[in-house]
Design a protein around this motif. Structure first.
Motif, mmCIF file in Angstrom:
data_model
loop_
_atom_site.group_PDB
_atom_site.id
_atom_site.type_symbol
_atom_site.label_atom_id
_atom_site.label_comp_id
_atom_site.label_asym_id
_atom_site.label_seq_id
_atom_site.Cartn_x
_atom_site.Cartn_y
_atom_site.Cartn_z
ATOM 1 N N GLY A 124 0.791 -1.226 0.000
ATOM 2 C CA GLY A 124 0.000 0.000 0.000
ATOM 3 C C GLY A 124 0.818 1.268 0.000
ATOM 4 O O GLY A 124 0.355 2.309 -0.473
ATOM 5 N N VAL A 125 2.043 1.204 0.533
ATOM 6 C CA VAL A 125 2.875 2.398 0.667
ATOM 7 C C VAL A 125 3.818 2.577 -0.524
ATOM 8 O O VAL A 125 4.111 3.693 -0.937
ATOM 9 C CB VAL A 125 3.672 2.344 1.987
ATOM 10 N N GLN A 126 4.319 1.466 -1.064
ATOM 11 C CA GLN A 126 5.273 1.501 -2.171
ATOM 12 C C GLN A 126 6.480 2.382 -1.857
ATOM 13 O O GLN A 126 6.851 3.281 -2.637
ATOM 14 C CB GLN A 126 4.590 1.987 -3.452
ATOM 15 N N PRO A 127 7.139 2.160 -0.720
ATOM 16 C CA PRO A 127 8.314 2.970 -0.394
ATOM 17 C C PRO A 127 9.470 2.643 -1.338
ATOM 18 O O PRO A 127 9.535 1.555 -1.904
ATOM 19 C CB PRO A 127 8.640 2.532 1.035
ATOM 20 N N ARG A 128 10.393 3.566 -1.472
ATOM 21 C CA ARG A 128 11.550 3.307 -2.316
ATOM 22 C C ARG A 128 12.585 2.449 -1.578
ATOM 23 O O ARG A 128 13.398 1.779 -2.222
ATOM 24 C CB ARG A 128 12.157 4.626 -2.780
ATOM 25 N N ALA A 129 12.539 2.500 -0.251
ATOM 26 C CA ALA A 129 13.443 1.670 0.556
ATOM 27 C C ALA A 129 12.718 1.232 1.818
ATOM 28 O O ALA A 129 11.727 1.851 2.238
ATOM 29 C CB ALA A 129 14.719 2.439 0.913
ATOM 30 N N ILE A 130 13.201 0.158 2.424
ATOM 31 C CA ILE A 130 12.611 -0.414 3.631
ATOM 32 C C ILE A 130 13.724 -0.674 4.634
ATOM 33 O O ILE A 130 14.812 -1.146 4.272
ATOM 34 C CB ILE A 130 11.893 -1.745 3.327
#
Length: 347
Positions: A124-130
């Motif tokens: 749901g967030v589609q972050p570029r990094a985790i």
């Protein structure tokens, strides 16, 4: 402020960021991870934690942060559009137990449910990094292989490449031996730009160097003598369970290590010793000096002005379960560098 704590604070604040990056922080706790990431150039658009006392801690230190008291299992990113496509999704997740341990104790898998929810949040967030933090055993032990495989499958399906690694906080200026497991992931091939942070050249300050000034704050004449013999870094600070027990510095083995530093590890004090305190390790526990929550926070690498909300046990739990800010800062710098070197990734 003592030489030791000054060293941590100064090093942790080095190098102004070249461009601010956006993050979403889950399971934020006392803010150790968020503080370190802030110093590395990340500004949280939202921080969530299920415990009201954690929210109080975050708000009293950073009134402008948007802090929500939400169970991650109930959090719907679709209702918070500001979290979509953030540069980083981060969180110090509850310490998962191995499937074998859960089966032996007939316990539940509440911690694993949080980990799964965190991975599901990526969709749901589609972050570029985790960046997720957890126990070193999750990375090292074969018992955890089913969990690692589950995470690998989900992240791979979503187009992320990832790495596991264990770092020790003592290698980054924290006066404590504390191994921490990390999962770092990036969209597509950005992982090729990432390097794990390198340990500092200088050794971490000792417990005595870090706490001497605070030990003498109420006139205790033996503060310098105590500090001179507390000449090594601390053992791992253990936060303990929120569901049972009071505040102490860890299990039996850890208490013995604290005792060799002249510290009573079986309790946490309300105040530092006054002028009348008799420090004499030969007397057993009553001759050892207990630490306060604020002193334990210094051993975790928190700056002395970081306020921890709540009553003593709740304050200690927050500190003991936190990610040391200098470690988070070093890791955040490495993640930020990978993001910034990618074309068009600076805000």
């Amino acid at each position: 402020m003592t030489r030791g704590s000054t060293t941590v604070a100064a090093r942790d604040g080095d190098s102004a960021p070249r461009g601010r990056l956006r993050s979403l922080e889950i399971c934020a706790g006392a803010g150790g991870l968020a503080l370190g990431l802030e110093r590395a150039g990340f500004d949280p658009v939202l921080l969530i934690d299920s415990r009201p006392v954690a929210g109080e801690t975050l708000r009293c230190n950073r009134p402008l942060w948007d802090v929500r008291e939400v169970d991650i299992l109930q959090f719907d990113p679709a209702e918070e559009q500001q979290v979509y496509d953030v540069h980083l999704l981060s969180g110090g997740l509850p310490r998962v137990k191995s499937p074998a341990a859960v089966a032996r104790t007939r316990g539940d898998d509440a911690e694993l449910s949080v980990l799964k929810a965190a991975v599901d949040l990526v969709y749901g967030v589609q972050p570029r990094a985790i960046l997720f933090e957890n126990v070193p055993e999750l990375i090292r032990k074969s018992d955890y292989e089913p969990i690692r495989e589950l995470i690998a499958k989900e992240l791979g399906h979503l187009g992320y490449q990832f790495r596991w690694h264990v770092l020790n906080a003592k290698d980054f200026g924290v006066p404590q031996s504390r191994e921490v497991g990390f999962l770092v992931a990036f969209k597509d091939d950005l992982i090729d730009r990432f390097e794990w942070p390198r340990p500092h050249d200088d050794p971490a300050p000792t417990v005595g160097q870090t706490l001497q000034e605070s030990m003498g704050a109420r006139g205790w004449p033996d503060a310098a003598r105590w500090a001179a013999q507390a000449d090594s870094i601390a053992p791992t600070v253990v936060g303990g369970s929120w569901e049972r027990g009071g505040a102490d510095l860890g299990p039996t083995g850890a208490k013995a290590k604290w005792g060799r530093l002249g510290v009573d590890g079986a309790t946490v004090a309300d105040q530092v010793p006054d002028a009348a305190f008799c420090w004499n390790p030969a007397l057993g526990r009553r001759g050892l000096v207990p630490l306060t929550v604020d002193q334990v926070a210094l051993l975790q690498g928190f700056p002395p002005d970081w306020r921890i909300a709540g009553r003593k046990t709740a304050r200690y739990r927050q500190v003991g379960n936190a990610t040391p800010p200098p470690l988070a800062h070093a890791l955040g710098q490495s993640i930020a560098e990978a993001l910034r070197t990618a074309s068009g990734d600076v805000v």
